[in-house]
Design a protein around this motif. Sequence first.
Motif, PDB file in Angstrom:
ATOM      1  N   PRO A 270      15.566  12.083 -24.234  1.00 30.22           N
ATOM      2  CA  PRO A 270      15.459  14.069 -24.265  1.00 30.22           C
ATOM      3  C   PRO A 270      14.334  14.302 -24.650  1.00 30.22           C
ATOM      4  CG  PRO A 270      16.061  12.690 -26.479  1.00 30.22           C
ATOM      5  CD  PRO A 270      15.943  11.356 -25.045  1.00 30.22           C
ATOM      6  N   VAL A 271      14.013  15.306 -24.805  1.00 30.92           N
ATOM      7  CA  VAL A 271      13.284  16.424 -25.468  1.00 30.92           C
ATOM      8  C   VAL A 271      14.103  16.514 -26.501  1.00 30.92           C
ATOM      9  CG1 VAL A 271      12.274  18.430 -24.984  1.00 30.92           C
ATOM     10  CG2 VAL A 271      13.520  17.504 -23.312  1.00 30.92           C
ATOM     11  N   ALA A 272      12.568  15.531 -27.566  1.00 27.32           N
ATOM     12  CA  ALA A 272      12.658  16.229 -29.099  1.00 27.32           C
ATOM     13  C   ALA A 272      11.948  17.748 -29.689  1.00 27.32           C
ATOM     14  CB  ALA A 272      11.195  15.289 -29.643  1.00 27.32           C
ATOM     15  N   ILE A 273      12.965  17.439 -30.815  1.00 29.85           N
ATOM     16  CA  ILE A 273      12.977  19.317 -30.992  1.00 29.85           C
ATOM     17  C   ILE A 273      12.218  18.962 -32.920  1.00 29.85           C
ATOM     18  CG2 ILE A 273      13.425  21.597 -31.432  1.00 29.85           C
ATOM     19  CD1 ILE A 273      15.281  21.323 -28.741  1.00 29.85           C
ATOM     20  N   ILE A 274      11.818  20.021 -32.900  1.00 25.74           N
ATOM     21  CA  ILE A 274      10.768  19.210 -34.851  1.00 25.74           C
ATOM     22  C   ILE A 274      11.330  20.748 -35.255  1.00 25.74           C
ATOM     23  CG2 ILE A 274       9.208  18.701 -37.067  1.00 25.74           C
ATOM     24  CD1 ILE A 274       7.950  17.391 -34.539  1.00 25.74           C
ATOM     25  N   GLY A 275      12.726  20.659 -36.023  1.00 29.81           N
ATOM     26  CA  GLY A 275      12.628  22.138 -36.243  1.00 29.81           C
ATOM     27  C   GLY A 275      14.058  22.647 -35.762  1.00 29.81           C
ATOM     28  N   GLY A 276      14.973  22.460 -37.017  1.00 28.62           N
ATOM     29  CA  GLY A 276      16.855  23.904 -36.999  1.00 28.62           C
ATOM     30  C   GLY A 276      17.126  24.502 -37.198  1.00 28.62           C
ATOM     31  N   GLY A 277      15.539  25.501 -36.869  1.00 32.39           N
ATOM     32  CA  GLY A 277      15.604  27.195 -36.877  1.00 32.39           C
ATOM     33  C   GLY A 277      16.279  27.866 -35.466  1.00 32.39           C
ATOM     34  N   PRO A 278      15.704  29.189 -36.093  1.00 30.82           N
ATOM     35  CA  PRO A 278      16.642  29.963 -34.557  1.00 30.82           C
ATOM     36  C   PRO A 278      15.435  29.536 -33.544  1.00 30.82           C
ATOM     37  CG  PRO A 278      15.781  31.388 -36.790  1.00 30.82           C
ATOM     38  CD  PRO A 278      15.200  30.053 -37.276  1.00 30.82           C
ATOM     39  N   VAL A 279      14.314  29.102 -33.778  1.00 34.70           N
ATOM     40  CA  VAL A 279      13.269  28.747 -32.886  1.00 34.70           C
ATOM     41  C   VAL A 279      13.915  27.442 -31.746  1.00 34.70           C
ATOM     42  CG1 VAL A 279      10.685  28.658 -31.570  1.00 34.70           C
ATOM     43  CG2 VAL A 279      11.802  30.679 -32.768  1.00 34.70           C
ATOM     44  N   GLY A 280      14.311  26.658 -32.725  1.00 33.17           N
ATOM     45  CA  GLY A 280      14.460  25.252 -32.444  1.00 33.17           C
ATOM     46  C   GLY A 280      16.242  25.133 -31.828  1.00 33.17           C
TER      47      GLY A 280
ATOM     48  N   ILE B 121      16.874  16.045 -28.565  1.00 31.68           N
ATOM     49  CA  ILE B 121      17.518  15.181 -29.629  1.00 31.68           C
ATOM     50  C   ILE B 121      17.150  16.632 -31.349  1.00 31.68           C
ATOM     51  CG2 ILE B 121      15.274  13.705 -29.764  1.00 31.68           C
ATOM     52  CD1 ILE B 121      17.832  12.099 -31.766  1.00 31.68           C
ATOM     53  N   LEU B 122      17.171  16.702 -32.172  1.00 31.59           N
ATOM     54  CA  LEU B 122      16.461  17.745 -32.601  1.00 31.59           C
ATOM     55  C   LEU B 122      16.633  16.996 -34.083  1.00 31.59           C
ATOM     56  CD1 LEU B 122      17.348  21.888 -32.847  1.00 31.59           C
ATOM     57  CD2 LEU B 122      17.413  20.541 -34.610  1.00 31.59           C
ATOM     58  N   PHE B 123      15.289  17.294 -35.160  1.00 39.44           N
ATOM     59  CA  PHE B 123      15.055  16.729 -36.241  1.00 39.44           C
ATOM     60  C   PHE B 123      14.576  18.164 -37.050  1.00 39.44           C
ATOM     61  CE2 PHE B 123      13.384  13.863 -33.893  1.00 39.44           C
ATOM     62  CZ  PHE B 123      14.192  13.135 -33.306  1.00 39.44           C
TER      63      PHE B 123
ATOM     64  N   LYS C 194      13.322  14.357 -41.309  1.00 41.47           N
ATOM     65  CA  LYS C 194      11.863  14.654 -41.521  1.00 41.47           C
ATOM     66  C   LYS C 194      10.680  13.670 -40.685  1.00 41.47           C
ATOM     67  CE  LYS C 194       8.577  15.610 -44.732  1.00 41.47           C
ATOM     68  NZ  LYS C 194       7.976  16.786 -44.133  1.00 41.47           N
ATOM     69  N   VAL C 195      10.455  14.314 -40.090  1.00 40.76           N
ATOM     70  CA  VAL C 195       9.498  13.778 -38.699  1.00 40.76           C
ATOM     71  C   VAL C 195       8.216  13.795 -39.653  1.00 40.76           C
ATOM     72  CG1 VAL C 195       8.252  14.121 -36.697  1.00 40.76           C
ATOM     73  CG2 VAL C 195      10.452  14.572 -37.049  1.00 40.76           C
ATOM     74  N   ILE C 196       7.686  12.416 -39.795  1.00 35.07           N
ATOM     75  CA  ILE C 196       6.444  12.056 -40.889  1.00 35.07           C
ATOM     76  C   ILE C 196       5.344  11.707 -39.143  1.00 35.07           C
ATOM     77  CG2 ILE C 196       7.502  10.882 -43.237  1.00 35.07           C
ATOM     78  CD1 ILE C 196       7.571   8.520 -41.609  1.00 35.07           C
TER      79      ILE C 196
ATOM     80  N   ILE D 219       8.943  19.417 -28.693  1.00 32.67           N
ATOM     81  CA  ILE D 219       8.803  20.874 -29.034  1.00 32.67           C
ATOM     82  C   ILE D 219       8.566  21.116 -30.635  1.00 32.67           C
ATOM     83  CG2 ILE D 219       9.678  23.324 -29.085  1.00 32.67           C
ATOM     84  CD1 ILE D 219      10.527  22.832 -26.290  1.00 32.67           C
ATOM     85  N   ASP D 220       6.879  20.942 -31.183  1.00 36.89           N
ATOM     86  CA  ASP D 220       7.740  21.329 -32.420  1.00 36.89           C
ATOM     87  C   ASP D 220       7.181  23.108 -32.377  1.00 36.89           C
ATOM     88  OD1 ASP D 220       6.498  21.697 -35.450  1.00 36.89           O
ATOM     89  OD2 ASP D 220       4.613  20.384 -35.036  1.00 36.89           O
ATOM     90  N   ALA D 221       8.441  23.374 -33.209  1.00 36.41           N
ATOM     91  CA  ALA D 221       9.717  24.311 -34.286  1.00 36.41           C
ATOM     92  C   ALA D 221       9.618  24.505 -35.539  1.00 36.41           C
ATOM     93  CB  ALA D 221      10.017  24.894 -32.700  1.00 36.41           C
ATOM     94  N   SER D 222       8.583  23.563 -35.979  1.00 34.96           N
ATOM     95  CA  SER D 222       8.941  23.234 -36.975  1.00 34.96           C
ATOM     96  C   SER D 222       8.612  24.514 -38.780  1.00 34.96           C
ATOM     97  CB  SER D 222       8.372  22.121 -38.414  1.00 34.96           C
ATOM     98  OG  SER D 222       6.759  22.461 -37.495  1.00 34.96           O
ATOM     99  N   GLY D 223       7.544  26.022 -37.933  1.00 29.86           N
ATOM    100  CA  GLY D 223       7.764  26.702 -38.959  1.00 29.86           C
ATOM    101  C   GLY D 223       5.992  26.247 -39.774  1.00 29.86           C
ATOM    102  N   THR D 224       6.500  27.919 -40.633  1.00 35.09           N
ATOM    103  CA  THR D 224       5.440  27.161 -41.176  1.00 35.09           C
ATOM    104  C   THR D 224       5.313  27.590 -43.444  1.00 35.09           C
ATOM    105  OG1 THR D 224       4.204  29.678 -41.800  1.00 35.09           O
ATOM    106  CG2 THR D 224       3.755  28.081 -40.130  1.00 35.09           C
ATOM    107  N   TRP D 225       7.146  28.604 -43.411  1.00 32.66           N
ATOM    108  CA  TRP D 225       7.245  28.972 -44.462  1.00 32.66           C
ATOM    109  C   TRP D 225       7.192  28.025 -45.355  1.00 32.66           C
ATOM    110  CZ3 TRP D 225       7.906  33.253 -46.418  1.00 32.66           C
ATOM    111  CH2 TRP D 225       9.088  33.943 -47.508  1.00 32.66           C
ATOM    112  N   SER D 226       7.762  26.430 -46.118  1.00 34.49           N
ATOM    113  CA  SER D 226       7.817  25.455 -46.240  1.00 34.49           C
ATOM    114  C   SER D 226       6.520  25.218 -47.113  1.00 34.49           C
ATOM    115  CB  SER D 226       8.566  24.325 -46.412  1.00 34.49           C
ATOM    116  OG  SER D 226       8.371  23.432 -44.988  1.00 34.49           O
ATOM    117  N   SER D 227       5.278  25.696 -46.340  1.00 36.47           N
ATOM    118  CA  SER D 227       3.717  25.217 -46.058  1.00 36.47           C
ATOM    119  C   SER D 227       2.718  26.813 -46.823  1.00 36.47           C
ATOM    120  CB  SER D 227       3.374  24.400 -45.050  1.00 36.47           C
ATOM    121  OG  SER D 227       4.048  22.980 -44.710  1.00 36.47           O
ATOM    122  N   PRO D 228       3.439  27.020 -48.301  1.00 38.06           N
ATOM    123  CA  PRO D 228       3.370  27.990 -49.049  1.00 38.06           C
ATOM    124  C   PRO D 228       1.230  28.018 -49.003  1.00 38.06           C
ATOM    125  CG  PRO D 228       4.285  26.839 -50.247  1.00 38.06           C
ATOM    126  CD  PRO D 228       4.093  26.593 -49.290  1.00 38.06           C
TER     127      PRO D 228
END
Length: 472
Positions: free
Chosen positions: A29-39, A54-56, A132-134, A173-182
Amino acid sequence: MSECCATSIPVEFSAKPTKAPFSDQRKLPVAIIGGGPVGLAAASHLVTKGESFILFESAEHIAGNISTWSHVRVFSPWQYNIDKAAKQLLEASGWTAPDKGGLPTGGQIIEQYLAPLAELPEMKPFIHLQTKVIAVSRKGLSKIKTANREKVPFVLHVLENGEQKVYEAKAVIDASGTWSSPNPSVSEGIWTESELKIQNKIAYGIPEVISKDRDRYAGKNVLVVGSGHSAINALLDLGKLKDQEPQTNLYWVIRKSIVNEVYGGQENDGLPERGTLGTRLKNLVTSGDVEVYSSFLVENFEISGEKIVVNGSCNGESVQIHSIDEVISNTGSRPDLSFLREVRTDIDSAIESVSALAPLIDPNIHSCGTVRPHGEKELRQPEPNFYIAGSKSYGRAPTFLMTTGYEQVRSIVAALTGDWEAAEKVEVELPETGVCSTSYFGKQNVIEVSQSEVDSCCGPTSSVKTSSSCYG
């Protein structure tokens, strides 16, 4: 477009693959990191192309980042918030799209769009929540090994419901965003001991001051740090709270020297709701209900009894703000690059964006970030079949548009499935803009651009007075 934005800035792109992306790999599969709008948009495009994914998502439910501001109404209408491939899948299931002109809250985006999308039978089995992808790497290879690198799969080390697991993928595809890292409140961008000591008195984001968090802020001395739309929303909610609880005192710290710059296009804004935000904020400031410190740089915090003292400087002079009970920090966010340490990336050293985007979104040059339509070519990383998309591709620049992210992943998926013609044909419709200016090679120009902590845009410049005062 302005003269400055038309300036050609040479950018090096990673080489385009010369053969089918996965010809040397077994079916993965193609792995997608982040389950927000873009992921989820990336997953939707893969489904429509017949590709497995596969989405995480690290939260216990889909769109964990958005859920933290579920009470906030966005100022871009539904038409800019729904991905085309996702809409196609949803409508095939009998779903009816919301009114395209409506302005949803974050919660409504989840409830009426993202949650139904994630529940589709083509999607749900492949979405891993509380995962969580580590770390991301290549199977059997460290970052320094080059030979046959593109022929081995990616391995994603994850923490899934407390258990460490490893998954393989043919692309990421890393679409994990930045909001959780202020970003920290301190102007130097460093997490200091003084700020860490008062974490129980600082909220990073947009708290629900009218409802859930009311007791925390009602009747208190509250300081808001920042000048973006998150800060504006926090201030407006606090203004409502002060109307109901007059003993609440509001303080606002911004680095800008001109408070009027924060108000945006107001009635000239192409997105009326965003323009209204600026007008309402201006009314709040002019009413005297908020004490504004402009040109203010936060240096550190002190604890004095049960109160906070904010130490800072204004135009080189030391300034203290005393007797603060609570701080709401809205100084932007930054990408978490720690789990990408073993993949080869090309990240701008200043903005921490994808390098090819940096000259287009650098806030030192563009006050709202001018970005031409872009896709797979600009987002391509030195690591074959690895991409950073969505707001994370913009790094620390506060100018990401949700609809831009949708076009990014459409182009990426087209490339991953071998449709290079579709990948290279990048188009995106953006709303008209509010207020932006750009300073480039010493010139000031009006530009058409996008603004966002969730999404949006800017436009014609209004005249404002320059001020050297620490107070707005």
